[in-house]
Structures are given as C-alpha cells and as structure tokens.
Design a protein around this motif. Sequence first.
Motif, PDB file in Angstrom:
ATOM      1  N   THR A   1      41.825  88.027  -0.897  1.00  6.76           N
ATOM      2  CA  THR A   1      41.440  86.726  -0.340  1.00  6.76           C
ATOM      3  C   THR A   1      42.302  85.621  -0.920  1.00  6.76           C
ATOM      4  O   THR A   1      42.803  84.748  -0.196  1.00  6.76           O
ATOM      5  CB  THR A   1      39.951  86.444  -0.631  1.00  6.76           C
ATOM      6  OG1 THR A   1      39.153  87.492  -0.069  1.00  6.76           O
ATOM      7  CG2 THR A   1      39.518  85.105  -0.043  1.00  6.76           C
TER       8      THR A   1
ATOM      9  N   LYS B   1      45.018  83.337   1.312  1.00  6.94           N
ATOM     10  CA  LYS B   1      44.906  81.874   1.356  1.00  6.94           C
ATOM     11  C   LYS B   1      46.198  81.224   0.863  1.00  6.94           C
ATOM     12  O   LYS B   1      46.645  80.205   1.415  1.00  6.94           O
ATOM     13  CB  LYS B   1      43.711  81.407   0.521  1.00  6.94           C
ATOM     14  CG  LYS B   1      42.372  81.752   1.173  1.00  6.94           C
ATOM     15  CD  LYS B   1      41.196  81.242   0.347  1.00  6.94           C
ATOM     16  CE  LYS B   1      39.874  81.517   1.071  1.00  6.94           C
ATOM     17  NZ  LYS B   1      38.702  81.027   0.301  1.00  6.94           N
TER      18      LYS B   1
ATOM     19  N   GLY C   1      42.870  82.531   7.600  1.00  4.94           N
ATOM     20  CA  GLY C   1      42.148  82.133   8.802  1.00  4.94           C
ATOM     21  C   GLY C   1      42.410  83.003  10.007  1.00  4.94           C
ATOM     22  O   GLY C   1      41.621  82.995  10.963  1.00  4.94           O
TER      23      GLY C   1
ATOM     24  N   THR D   1      41.538  89.576   9.747  1.00  8.05           N
ATOM     25  CA  THR D   1      40.239  90.240   9.802  1.00  8.05           C
ATOM     26  C   THR D   1      40.306  91.564   9.048  1.00  8.05           C
ATOM     27  O   THR D   1      41.367  92.165   8.916  1.00  8.05           O
ATOM     28  CB  THR D   1      39.788  90.547  11.251  1.00  8.05           C
ATOM     29  OG1 THR D   1      40.527  91.675  11.741  1.00  8.05           O
ATOM     30  CG2 THR D   1      39.976  89.361  12.166  1.00  8.05           C
TER      31      THR D   1
ATOM     32  N   LYS E   1      30.877  89.176   2.956  1.00  9.63           N
ATOM     33  CA  LYS E   1      30.289  87.838   2.935  1.00  9.63           C
ATOM     34  C   LYS E   1      30.010  87.361   1.517  1.00  9.63           C
ATOM     35  O   LYS E   1      29.948  86.158   1.253  1.00  9.63           O
ATOM     36  CB  LYS E   1      29.001  87.816   3.766  1.00  9.63           C
ATOM     37  CG  LYS E   1      29.219  88.102   5.253  1.00  9.63           C
ATOM     38  CD  LYS E   1      30.221  87.159   5.894  1.00  9.63           C
ATOM     39  CE  LYS E   1      30.400  87.430   7.369  1.00  9.63           C
ATOM     40  NZ  LYS E   1      31.415  86.543   7.997  1.00  9.63           N
TER      41      LYS E   1
ATOM     42  N   ASP F   1      33.644  85.997   0.420  1.00 14.40           N
ATOM     43  CA  ASP F   1      33.903  84.700   1.046  1.00 14.40           C
ATOM     44  C   ASP F   1      33.203  84.713   2.407  1.00 14.40           C
ATOM     45  O   ASP F   1      33.524  85.554   3.256  1.00 14.40           O
ATOM     46  CB  ASP F   1      35.402  84.468   1.234  1.00 14.40           C
ATOM     47  CG  ASP F   1      35.730  83.034   1.627  1.00 14.40           C
ATOM     48  OD1 ASP F   1      35.086  82.517   2.571  1.00 14.40           O
ATOM     49  OD2 ASP F   1      36.619  82.417   1.012  1.00 14.40           O
ATOM     50  N   PRO F   2      32.262  83.809   2.633  1.00 12.55           N
ATOM     51  CA  PRO F   2      31.526  83.811   3.909  1.00 12.55           C
ATOM     52  C   PRO F   2      32.413  83.563   5.125  1.00 12.55           C
ATOM     53  O   PRO F   2      31.984  83.787   6.262  1.00 12.55           O
ATOM     54  CB  PRO F   2      30.493  82.692   3.731  1.00 12.55           C
ATOM     55  CG  PRO F   2      31.026  81.830   2.635  1.00 12.55           C
ATOM     56  CD  PRO F   2      31.794  82.743   1.729  1.00 12.55           C
ATOM     57  N   GLU F   3      33.661  83.117   4.906  1.00 13.50           N
ATOM     58  CA  GLU F   3      34.578  82.841   6.018  1.00 13.50           C
ATOM     59  C   GLU F   3      35.401  84.064   6.424  1.00 13.50           C
ATOM     60  O   GLU F   3      36.233  83.969   7.326  1.00 13.50           O
ATOM     61  CB  GLU F   3      35.522  81.685   5.646  1.00 13.50           C
ATOM     62  CG  GLU F   3      34.818  80.369   5.387  1.00 13.50           C
ATOM     63  CD  GLU F   3      34.002  79.912   6.581  1.00 13.50           C
ATOM     64  OE1 GLU F   3      34.522  79.978   7.718  1.00 13.50           O
ATOM     65  OE2 GLU F   3      32.834  79.511   6.389  1.00 13.50           O
ATOM     66  N   TRP F   4      35.152  85.201   5.757  1.00 12.90           N
ATOM     67  CA  TRP F   4      35.889  86.402   6.147  1.00 12.90           C
ATOM     68  C   TRP F   4      35.570  86.764   7.599  1.00 12.90           C
ATOM     69  O   TRP F   4      34.411  86.773   8.017  1.00 12.90           O
ATOM     70  CB  TRP F   4      35.523  87.585   5.254  1.00 12.90           C
ATOM     71  CG  TRP F   4      36.556  87.926   4.225  1.00 12.90           C
ATOM     72  CD1 TRP F   4      36.463  87.767   2.872  1.00 12.90           C
ATOM     73  CD2 TRP F   4      37.848  88.494   4.470  1.00 12.90           C
ATOM     74  NE1 TRP F   4      37.603  88.194   2.253  1.00 12.90           N
ATOM     75  CE2 TRP F   4      38.482  88.650   3.210  1.00 12.90           C
ATOM     76  CE3 TRP F   4      38.536  88.871   5.608  1.00 12.90           C
ATOM     77  CZ2 TRP F   4      39.762  89.177   3.054  1.00 12.90           C
ATOM     78  CZ3 TRP F   4      39.821  89.396   5.461  1.00 12.90           C
ATOM     79  CH2 TRP F   4      40.413  89.540   4.204  1.00 12.90           C
ATOM     80  N   LYS F   5      36.611  87.083   8.378  1.00 17.16           N
ATOM     81  CA  LYS F   5      36.435  87.520   9.766  1.00 17.16           C
ATOM     82  C   LYS F   5      36.477  89.044   9.829  1.00 17.16           C
ATOM     83  O   LYS F   5      37.143  89.698   9.011  1.00 17.16           O
ATOM     84  CB  LYS F   5      37.520  86.921  10.665  1.00 17.16           C
ATOM     85  CG  LYS F   5      37.426  85.416  10.842  1.00 17.16           C
ATOM     86  CD  LYS F   5      38.508  84.932  11.790  1.00 17.16           C
ATOM     87  CE  LYS F   5      38.350  83.448  12.098  1.00 17.16           C
ATOM     88  NZ  LYS F   5      38.624  82.611  10.911  1.00 17.16           N
TER      89      LYS F   5
ATOM     90  N   TYR G   1      33.808  88.826  14.630  1.00 15.09           N
ATOM     91  CA  TYR G   1      34.664  87.793  15.229  1.00 15.09           C
ATOM     92  C   TYR G   1      35.442  88.362  16.418  1.00 15.09           C
ATOM     93  O   TYR G   1      35.526  87.762  17.487  1.00 15.09           O
ATOM     94  CB  TYR G   1      35.636  87.258  14.172  1.00 15.09           C
ATOM     95  CG  TYR G   1      36.701  86.348  14.727  1.00 15.09           C
ATOM     96  CD1 TYR G   1      36.412  85.031  15.054  1.00 15.09           C
ATOM     97  CD2 TYR G   1      38.004  86.816  14.928  1.00 15.09           C
ATOM     98  CE1 TYR G   1      37.394  84.191  15.578  1.00 15.09           C
ATOM     99  CE2 TYR G   1      38.983  85.994  15.446  1.00 15.09           C
ATOM    100  CZ  TYR G   1      38.683  84.685  15.765  1.00 15.09           C
ATOM    101  OH  TYR G   1      39.651  83.873  16.285  1.00 15.09           O
TER     102      TYR G   1
END
Length: 572
Positions: free
Chosen positions: A355, A359, A365, A368, A387, A390-394, A410
């Motif tokens: 992660t 970034k 972004g 996945t 999750k 990072d809760p933003e993981w797709k 997603y």
Amino acid sequence: MLLFFGLLFLKGFSQDVSLELQKAPKLSEAQRAQMWKNVPKDVNVQFASSGTRYARELPPRETKTDTWEVSGWKNEKVHTQIIAYSKKDLKAINVVAGNLKSSRGDVLKKEHISVGFVQYVMTDEFRDGCGHRKPVDFDSSMVADIINTDLKVVDIQKNTTQPVWLTIHIPETLPAGKYYGTITVNAGIAYPLQVILTVVDRTLPAPKDWRFQLDYWQHPAAIARVHDDKLWSNAHFERMRKYYTMLANAGQKVITASIVDEPWGHQTYDDYPGLIQWTKKKDGTWSYDYSLFDQYIDFVMSCGIKNRINCYSMVPWKIAFKYYDASLQKDAFFTGAIGSPEYNDFWRTMLIDFTRHLKKKGWFGITTIAMDERPMKAMQSVISLLKTIDPEWKISLAGEWHAEIEKDIYDYCVASKCTFPDAILKERKQAGKTSTWYTCCTEKYPNMFTFSPPDESVWAGWYTAASRMDGYLRWAYNSWTRSPLTDSRFITWPAGDTYQVYPGPLSSVRFEKLIEGIQDFEKINALRKLYGEKNETIKLKELEAALQTFTIEKLSQQSAQQMVEKYKHLLN
C-alpha cells in the motif's frame, strides 16, 4: 502443401507441427474433385462475408459479388473478406489496394487499407467444455482464424479456397460522403473488385477513450517463450511492445499484474511468474522487491493500457505462495489456509508495505486485488483483511454473482449465466464501479473459441450494450499452446480458449470481430445519448427494441450473425 501454410512458421520461430496435426485426416483427391465438380470456372475471386470461416478444401457456397458496399463512422475500422478459389494451382497471388475517392475529390489513402491472408489452424469441438481432454477423443479440423498481414504473396493449391481479410480504417478527418475504389487480386490475371464506402457524419472516439471496459488477461512469459527471448530481458520487453500496443488499440483498459507466482495454479502451457520478489530475512522480518513490478507497469502504461492494475492474487487456485528464505538460502512456500491467523499475518505485512509503495508511485487509486472464481468465504476473509489495511483498497472479482459481497467489489465481472439486478447495476454506475461479464470454457455460446462462429464476438458487444453492463473479460489474450500457429488445441479446454491472437503478433478473425462489436457498443451508447438529447423517441425505441432481442437464450434459436446483421443498419 500450400506455401502459405508453410509460412505459418514465421522468421524467428522454431515451431514444430504436433504429431496430431501431422495425422489429421485429409480429403482424397477424388473427394476434393467431386466437391469442385460444379464450380463453373477454374478461378473465381469475389467478396464474401466476414462472419464465415471458409473451409480450405471446399468451394464456398456464395452468391458471387464483385462489389462491397459498406458504411462506417469516422475513426471506425470496417472489414470484410475476399475469397479466391481455384481448380488449378496458382502461384504468387497478391492483393493490391488503391485509394478511395469521393465525387468531390476527397481521398481515403490506400495506407488506411490493410490486407491479410487468412491462415488455418487446428481446432476441435466444444462437447463437454471444461475438463481434461485428449486430442484423439475429439473431432479435429483445420479452421480459418489467423490474419497474416506480413505475407505479401501466397500460392494456392488446386481445389483450394484462400480467404483474404480486408480492413479499412476511416480517418477521423475524412469528410462524410461516398467513396469509390478498387481492390485488385492478381491471380494469374487481375481481378478488380469495387469498394463503395459511405462515411457517416459521426465520429467514434479513439480506442483509449472508449467506454467499453475490455479486460483480456496478458501473459508475458508466453511471449518470451515463443520468441526465444530471455524472460524480462530488454529484448523481451521490446518484443512485448507490439502485442500490448495491439491490445491497447482494441480498447484494453486493464493491466494483468501477478503479485505471486502462478496465481492460476499453473493451468497454462507456460509458467506465470510473479512480479514481486518476497524475501524472509534471517531475522524473520520481510522485504519486498518491487523493481520488476514497477518496470512492468510503467512499460504496459507506455503501450497505452493505463486505466487499472489488477493484481492476482491473494486467493490463487493453489495455496502455495513462494518466497525466498534467507536463512535456508532457498525458495520456500507458505501454505497456510485462507483466513487463518498465519495467513493474515503473512499477508498483512506485505499489504502494508505494498500500500505504501503504490501510494508513493501514484497507483493506489487504480489498483485492485483481483480474484478469479474463488469460494465466497475465502473472498470475504480477504476483503475483511484488506479493509483493515486501508479502507480505500479496491477489489476485483471474476466469478459467480454474490449479493453478500457485491458492495465490496469495485470491479465485478459475472459469468455469462449471471446478471446484475437492474437496481444494483444502476447503483454501481452511480458509484463509478465497473460491472462486466465473461465467458470461458463453460459456455458453448456465445464464445470465442477457434471453432466459434465469428459473429459471436460481435454479438458480445451488442449484448453488453443491451444489458447495460460496462464491458467484457476473457482469459486470455496470449496464453499460447505448444505450437499456437498450427494447433490451437489444449489439454484442458476447447481449442482457442487460451488465446485470441497469434505470435507475431498476428491478429485473428475472432479478435477483429470483437473490435467490431466494441465499436458497435460505442455507437449504440452514442446514439442512445443523442436520441435522448434530441427527443427522437421513435429512433430510440427502435434501437432499444432491437437490443432487447440480444439474450443468450435467443442464440439457441438464431445465429449471432443473423441477429447482428438484422440490426446493423440502425447504427449507420
């Protein structure tokens, strides 16, 4: 043996014809002569359907036509076939395209017209679809599929049909109107064929801007093998460029990135190595080398595929994650069960580091964690773990419909037997999520095997538009068999299931027809928007009524070719 068949062995390859191919049954001279008895001339040259695979040793049953009339939008590719069939041997046949001109003097230059000789490959039959198969147990035959634009001349053996694939790319800047020109087939004498192209005053976007979400899984190691390049060498990367550019020009949106070795449990002829080197150091801590991953992602993006990075996989088909153990000074494998504390510890450390790295690269972004046809409990466990990192993981999933986890996915791709509930599909669109469908060895139709009717690939585009999904996924773009230029059969699935293009790279009838279907998808959605904005309700209702007929059930009653041809005029 035909010269063009011999030329299947392109320069730079050392492909061997399989034993099964050498033993393939051939028609006797007497049988072939009987089939050709009623063909009226020694040589016939004519336009033919792009939706037919013409048998090599049978005279085509076509109404003869020397004129091709076609309509297309600006920036669209349109295509057809020419067939030359002869009762005598012909040497050094070639096809020459000229400029197309309008009555106003506008010119579509011949550089926008390409010609490819269609070549034959061994195929088999669907029968039971998935499952181990022996070639001797299945009916095998030669089928027209390879499109070889590298060949400039071929020989035609007597009592043989030679198809030719003709493509016109309509320039975006070309004025609308009718254009006329000639394609000349030189087969002993010159056979002029007339082209009448109507350029519609509408424009398709460039493939990179198509809304259709195409996801063909790439297999870099297969390219290294057939070209005899060292894996991940400069020569290998340079070799891959043409393949990935070809895929980008078909509208591909997704990079297939393996973050572990053999994410599909080595179901392919070639290895599928991971792009990240995992190392357990002597003190028990972990390090992760992303240098190859970064190089590969940067490379594929430079070829024009850059919308999403799908990483396979935390849930492979065989739970055996390879890493280097510095204490043992050798490779080792982690085999802990998915969801176990050991599994979560093994992956948590990596995911935290991965992660951070993504970034830093600016890729998080669009990345996945991808899973393919895995049990729901395993997927739920992985989703839960991701999750916490990072809760933003797709997350991407290709598989059955699971309402329980839909909101967490997603990029959700369902098998063709499944559908998204209308309300859910609308919610997903509003949320910016991707909703697609796929076929594999399970479906007899629609599909893209080497024996599949070509227009099933076009049909896929219409079905995607009709169901209001976003696109289509298929494994695989290029997971080649041992000798892909001669034999598309594989030990486990129907012929052609593992690849859609050929070494070279050479396109295929299937691949070009898929692009046609994607272009139709783009046209359909453009017209939907236009008719809605202009309140042209009659035209919109006519289009929607046609689309409602595109159901998989309907294919049991009517061919894809019949369905597509019935409604093509609505787009032009």
